[in-house]
Design a protein around this motif. Structure first.
Motif, PDB file in Angstrom:
ATOM      1  N   VAL A 220      10.804   5.275  15.059  1.00 50.29           N
ATOM      2  CA  VAL A 220       9.646   4.668  14.411  1.00 50.29           C
ATOM      3  C   VAL A 220       9.008   5.639  13.417  1.00 50.29           C
ATOM      4  O   VAL A 220       8.714   5.287  12.272  1.00 50.29           O
ATOM      5  N   SER A 221       8.824   6.881  13.841  1.00 49.48           N
ATOM      6  CA  SER A 221       8.199   7.874  12.964  1.00 49.48           C
ATOM      7  C   SER A 221       9.064   8.168  11.749  1.00 49.48           C
ATOM      8  O   SER A 221       8.561   8.313  10.633  1.00 49.48           O
ATOM      9  N   LEU A 222      10.382   8.239  11.968  1.00 46.76           N
ATOM     10  CA  LEU A 222      11.279   8.544  10.859  1.00 46.76           C
ATOM     11  C   LEU A 222      11.255   7.421   9.826  1.00 46.76           C
ATOM     12  O   LEU A 222      11.160   7.667   8.614  1.00 46.76           O
ATOM     13  N   GLY A 223      11.337   6.178  10.286  1.00 46.91           N
ATOM     14  CA  GLY A 223      11.288   5.048   9.356  1.00 46.91           C
ATOM     15  C   GLY A 223       9.964   4.970   8.620  1.00 46.91           C
ATOM     16  O   GLY A 223       9.926   4.723   7.404  1.00 46.91           O
ATOM     17  N   ALA A 224       8.866   5.188   9.341  1.00 50.27           N
ATOM     18  CA  ALA A 224       7.542   5.125   8.719  1.00 50.27           C
ATOM     19  C   ALA A 224       7.369   6.218   7.668  1.00 50.27           C
ATOM     20  O   ALA A 224       6.769   5.995   6.611  1.00 50.27           O
ATOM     21  N   SER A 225       7.919   7.404   7.930  1.00 55.44           N
ATOM     22  CA  SER A 225       7.777   8.494   6.967  1.00 55.44           C
ATOM     23  C   SER A 225       8.563   8.207   5.691  1.00 55.44           C
ATOM     24  O   SER A 225       8.135   8.578   4.597  1.00 55.44           O
ATOM     25  N   LEU A 226       9.710   7.542   5.809  1.00 55.28           N
ATOM     26  CA  LEU A 226      10.466   7.176   4.615  1.00 55.28           C
ATOM     27  C   LEU A 226       9.680   6.174   3.768  1.00 55.28           C
ATOM     28  O   LEU A 226       9.576   6.318   2.542  1.00 55.28           O
ATOM     29  N   ILE A 227       9.110   5.167   4.416  1.00 55.45           N
ATOM     30  CA  ILE A 227       8.335   4.169   3.680  1.00 55.45           C
ATOM     31  C   ILE A 227       7.139   4.810   2.989  1.00 55.45           C
ATOM     32  O   ILE A 227       6.806   4.498   1.843  1.00 55.45           O
ATOM     33  N   ALA A 228       6.484   5.763   3.682  1.00 52.57           N
ATOM     34  CA  ALA A 228       5.293   6.418   3.130  1.00 52.57           C
ATOM     35  C   ALA A 228       5.622   7.409   2.020  1.00 52.57           C
ATOM     36  O   ALA A 228       4.723   7.842   1.295  1.00 52.57           O
ATOM     37  N   SER A 229       6.905   7.757   1.857  1.00 56.52           N
ATOM     38  CA  SER A 229       7.278   8.789   0.886  1.00 56.52           C
ATOM     39  C   SER A 229       7.229   8.310  -0.551  1.00 56.52           C
ATOM     40  O   SER A 229       7.291   9.119  -1.474  1.00 56.52           O
ATOM     41  N   GLY A 230       7.150   7.004  -0.764  1.00 57.45           N
ATOM     42  CA  GLY A 230       7.087   6.478  -2.123  1.00 57.45           C
ATOM     43  C   GLY A 230       8.435   6.234  -2.765  1.00 57.45           C
ATOM     44  O   GLY A 230       8.520   6.051  -3.981  1.00 57.45           O
ATOM     45  N   VAL A 231       9.518   6.229  -1.974  1.00 56.94           N
ATOM     46  CA  VAL A 231      10.844   6.088  -2.566  1.00 56.94           C
ATOM     47  C   VAL A 231      11.168   4.638  -2.945  1.00 56.94           C
ATOM     48  O   VAL A 231      12.089   4.401  -3.729  1.00 56.94           O
ATOM     49  N   LEU A 232      10.418   3.681  -2.410  1.00 56.25           N
ATOM     50  CA  LEU A 232      10.732   2.287  -2.673  1.00 56.25           C
ATOM     51  C   LEU A 232      10.081   1.807  -3.965  1.00 56.25           C
ATOM     52  O   LEU A 232       8.959   2.203  -4.293  1.00 56.25           O
ATOM     53  N   ALA A 233      10.788   0.954  -4.683  1.00 53.10           N
ATOM     54  CA  ALA A 233      10.178   0.285  -5.829  1.00 53.10           C
ATOM     55  C   ALA A 233       9.020  -0.577  -5.330  1.00 53.10           C
ATOM     56  O   ALA A 233       9.034  -1.065  -4.190  1.00 53.10           O
ATOM     57  N   GLU A 234       8.031  -0.770  -6.183  1.00 48.99           N
ATOM     58  CA  GLU A 234       6.813  -1.465  -5.758  1.00 48.99           C
ATOM     59  C   GLU A 234       7.095  -2.872  -5.242  1.00 48.99           C
ATOM     60  O   GLU A 234       6.416  -3.360  -4.342  1.00 48.99           O
ATOM     61  N   ALA A 235       8.110  -3.521  -5.796  1.00 46.10           N
ATOM     62  CA  ALA A 235       8.385  -4.905  -5.408  1.00 46.10           C
ATOM     63  C   ALA A 235       9.141  -5.021  -4.094  1.00 46.10           C
ATOM     64  O   ALA A 235       9.322  -6.122  -3.591  1.00 46.10           O
ATOM     65  N   LEU A 236       9.582  -3.899  -3.517  1.00 45.98           N
ATOM     66  CA  LEU A 236      10.388  -3.949  -2.302  1.00 45.98           C
ATOM     67  C   LEU A 236       9.563  -3.606  -1.069  1.00 45.98           C
ATOM     68  O   LEU A 236       8.714  -2.716  -1.106  1.00 45.98           O
ATOM     69  N   GLU A 237       9.817  -4.301   0.007  1.00 47.15           N
ATOM     70  CA  GLU A 237       9.204  -4.012   1.305  1.00 47.15           C
ATOM     71  C   GLU A 237      10.313  -3.765   2.313  1.00 47.15           C
ATOM     72  O   GLU A 237      11.296  -4.512   2.377  1.00 47.15           O
ATOM     73  N   LEU A 238      10.161  -2.703   3.108  1.00 43.15           N
ATOM     74  CA  LEU A 238      11.175  -2.329   4.086  1.00 43.15           C
ATOM     75  C   LEU A 238      10.564  -2.396   5.476  1.00 43.15           C
ATOM     76  O   LEU A 238       9.506  -1.812   5.728  1.00 43.15           O
ATOM     77  N   ARG A 239      11.222  -3.111   6.381  1.00 45.20           N
ATOM     78  CA  ARG A 239      10.745  -3.240   7.761  1.00 45.20           C
ATOM     79  C   ARG A 239      11.841  -2.721   8.702  1.00 45.20           C
ATOM     80  O   ARG A 239      12.842  -3.410   8.949  1.00 45.20           O
ATOM     81  N   PHE A 240      11.663  -1.504   9.220  1.00 44.18           N
ATOM     82  CA  PHE A 240      12.658  -0.898  10.097  1.00 44.18           C
ATOM     83  C   PHE A 240      12.533  -1.443  11.521  1.00 44.18           C
ATOM     84  O   PHE A 240      11.426  -1.672  12.017  1.00 44.18           O
ATOM     85  N   LEU A 241      13.686  -1.624  12.173  1.00 42.30           N
ATOM     86  CA  LEU A 241      13.674  -1.875  13.605  1.00 42.30           C
ATOM     87  C   LEU A 241      13.267  -0.589  14.331  1.00 42.30           C
ATOM     88  O   LEU A 241      13.545   0.513  13.849  1.00 42.30           O
ATOM     89  N   PRO A 242      12.621  -0.708  15.485  1.00 41.62           N
ATOM     90  CA  PRO A 242      12.028   0.474  16.120  1.00 41.62           C
ATOM     91  C   PRO A 242      12.993   1.336  16.935  1.00 41.62           C
ATOM     92  O   PRO A 242      12.559   2.323  17.514  1.00 41.62           O
ATOM     93  N   GLU A 243      14.271   0.983  17.015  1.00 42.92           N
ATOM     94  CA  GLU A 243      15.198   1.761  17.839  1.00 42.92           C
ATOM     95  C   GLU A 243      16.500   2.015  17.079  1.00 42.92           C
ATOM     96  O   GLU A 243      16.822   1.329  16.105  1.00 42.92           O
ATOM     97  N   TRP A 244      17.241   3.012  17.566  1.00 40.35           N
ATOM     98  CA  TRP A 244      18.489   3.415  16.929  1.00 40.35           C
ATOM     99  C   TRP A 244      19.628   2.455  17.250  1.00 40.35           C
ATOM    100  O   TRP A 244      19.693   1.876  18.331  1.00 40.35           O
ATOM    101  N   ARG A 245      20.541   2.299  16.295  1.00 41.07           N
ATOM    102  CA  ARG A 245      21.830   1.634  16.495  1.00 41.07           C
ATOM    103  C   ARG A 245      22.939   2.628  16.163  1.00 41.07           C
ATOM    104  O   ARG A 245      22.687   3.647  15.515  1.00 41.07           O
TER     105      ARG A 245
END
Length: 454
Positions: A220-245
């Protein structure tokens, strides 16, 4: 010219423009204004409310009849004012407002605009050629037919694994392994993206990560930190699942199962076809995957098209893309590299690869391992040196201090309390990476300190 004539002209213009642009659109966003005061707040100086409403209704009817998916945002003065609070007031900024959380689609959107939902009802299914479903699919693929995507998606969504397997086998027999592999990759690409979801387009993305020994980092923390880093284009939204596969479990999914995973994520469900991995399995595989639903909110706004027309292809952007992307894409790549370095340097020891489509995870890991293999000898020498130091330290924690030695590097091991254990010096030719990159590399399996501890 009276008000009725003005409104009639606006309706005629809107309907004609909608018919013209419909072949180039998959989805469109209309803004519905519930009253004249709201219209004046968002679009001061616009036409009368009745004219705007009638023109929107006429355009939406034409676009719906042409098969374009219509979305509607109901204008809200409070939400709009919050949006404009930190922005310079300009026509462009006003047109940029989007109410992502409450977009209407389907019958609800059409009824809000006053359009008969029956216009969106699908017609008769297109006639298929002769032969079995597998034969028709093979023929459409081999001929690069425009009908191929529709045929393949119909089979994928119906769960017709057997037909897809037969088609793959027939392609291999007739055209060889390369054609069959291309066919399989195309099916996966079709399965992992769809014209569905709150914005009309959604797809499965994945972040493969090289994991350190022991417990994996918090997903969860790793996915949230990626989203917060600003790497996504403004029009994109990313919703990570909370567990590893695991990459193996993801790669084993046929197109039909991959499509079900996408549908489950859009519905807010855990994917039944891809359960979370156990810590033991992650440790054994050395790689984990964070799976995400990506939603593209870049829906063309009808009012922007009225003002500026359809956006044109930019030749300069195409040229930039050939050289590695536009300036904005290059900036996002830089941000991603910074984020990856920060993750590595926190001491978690994990190495994120790249954010890719779910079907590309295996290829991304293979490329990473191939590159890492070029430096494996130097890495193994350092690993063995650290392992020897840990045996000597017994129960004490081992840390590492790095210091330049000519064009090479001295690696010194200590216990956390400050007892010196041993050191080695590697020349530049012996190092698995440049001296500047070595701290990040070594930190994957032993903590790096700035100076002798204790």
């Amino acid at each position: 010219m009276d008000e009725a004539t003005d409104q009639a002209d606006a309706v005629e213009h809107a309907a004609a423009l909608a018919r013209e642009i419909a072949p180039d659109l998959g989805a469109i966003l209309f803004t519905h204004y519930p009253d004249a005061d709201t219209l004046d707040t968002l679009r001061p100086g616009s036409a009368e409310l009745g004219a705007v409403t009638a023109a929107n209704r006429a355009a939406a009817a034409e676009l719906t009849a042409a098969g374009v998916q219509v979305f509607v945002q109901v204008a809200d003065k409070a939400s709009f004012r919050r949006w404009m609070h930190s922005r310079v007031d300009s026509p462009e900024a006003r047109l940029a407002w989007r109410d992502r959380d409450r977009l209407l689609s389907g019958d609800a959107a059409l009824k809000t605009l006053g359009v008969d939902p029956a216009l969106a009802r699908p017609g008769a299914a297109p006639r298929r050629g002769s032969g079995s479903a597998a034969d028709r699919l093979v023929r459409a693929f081999a001929e690069d037919s425009a009908d191929f995507d529709d045929q393949a998606l119909e089979l994928i969504e119906a769960g017709r694994d057997g037909v897809l397997e037969v088609a793959t086998r027939k392609l291999r027999e007739r055209f060889g392994d390369e054609a069959a592999e291309d066919f399989a990759a195309t099916l996966l690409a079709l399965a992992e993206g769809a014209e569905m979801g709150p914005a009309g387009w959604a797809e499965l993305m994945a972040l493969p990560v090289a994991l350190p020994p022991g417990a994996p980092p918090d997903a969860v923390s790793l996915g949230a930190s990626l989203i917060a880093s600003g790497v996504l284009a403004e029009a994109l939204e990313l919703r990570f699942l909370p567990e590893w596969r695991t990459p193996q479990a993801l790669a084993a999914l046929p197109p039909t199962a991959l499509r079900r995973v996408l549908v489950d994520l859009l519905a807010g469900r855990e994917p039944a076809d891809l359960p979370p991995a156990t810590p033991a399995r992650l440790s054994e595989d050395s790689f984990g995957v964070l799976l995400a639903l990506q939603i593209d909110w870049e829906i063309p706004l009808w009012e922007e098209i009225l003002v500026n027309g359809l956006p044109e292809e930019d030749a300069e952007d195409d040229a930039d893309g050939a050289d590695g992307g536009t300036p904005e894409e290059q900036e996002r790549l830089t941000l991603f590299d910074r984020w990856r370095s920060a993750v590595f340097e926190t001491g978690s020891g994990c190495v994120p690869l790249a954010l890719v489509h779910a079907s590309e995870v295996e290829a991304e890991i293979a490329a990473f391992l191939e590159e890492a293999g070029e430096h494996s000898a130097g890495i193994e020498e350092i690993r063995e040196f650290v392992a020897m130091g840990r045996r000597e330290a017994g129960e004490d924690e081992v840390v590492c201090r790095l210091q330049g030695a000519g064009d090479g590097l001295e690696i010194a091991l200590y216990t956390r309390e400050g007892r010196f254990l041993d050191s080695i010096t590697l020349s530049a030719e012996q190092l698995p990476a440049s001296p500047e990159e070595m701290p990040r590399l070594i930190a994957a399996f032993v903590p790096v300190v700035d100076g002798p501890p204790g």
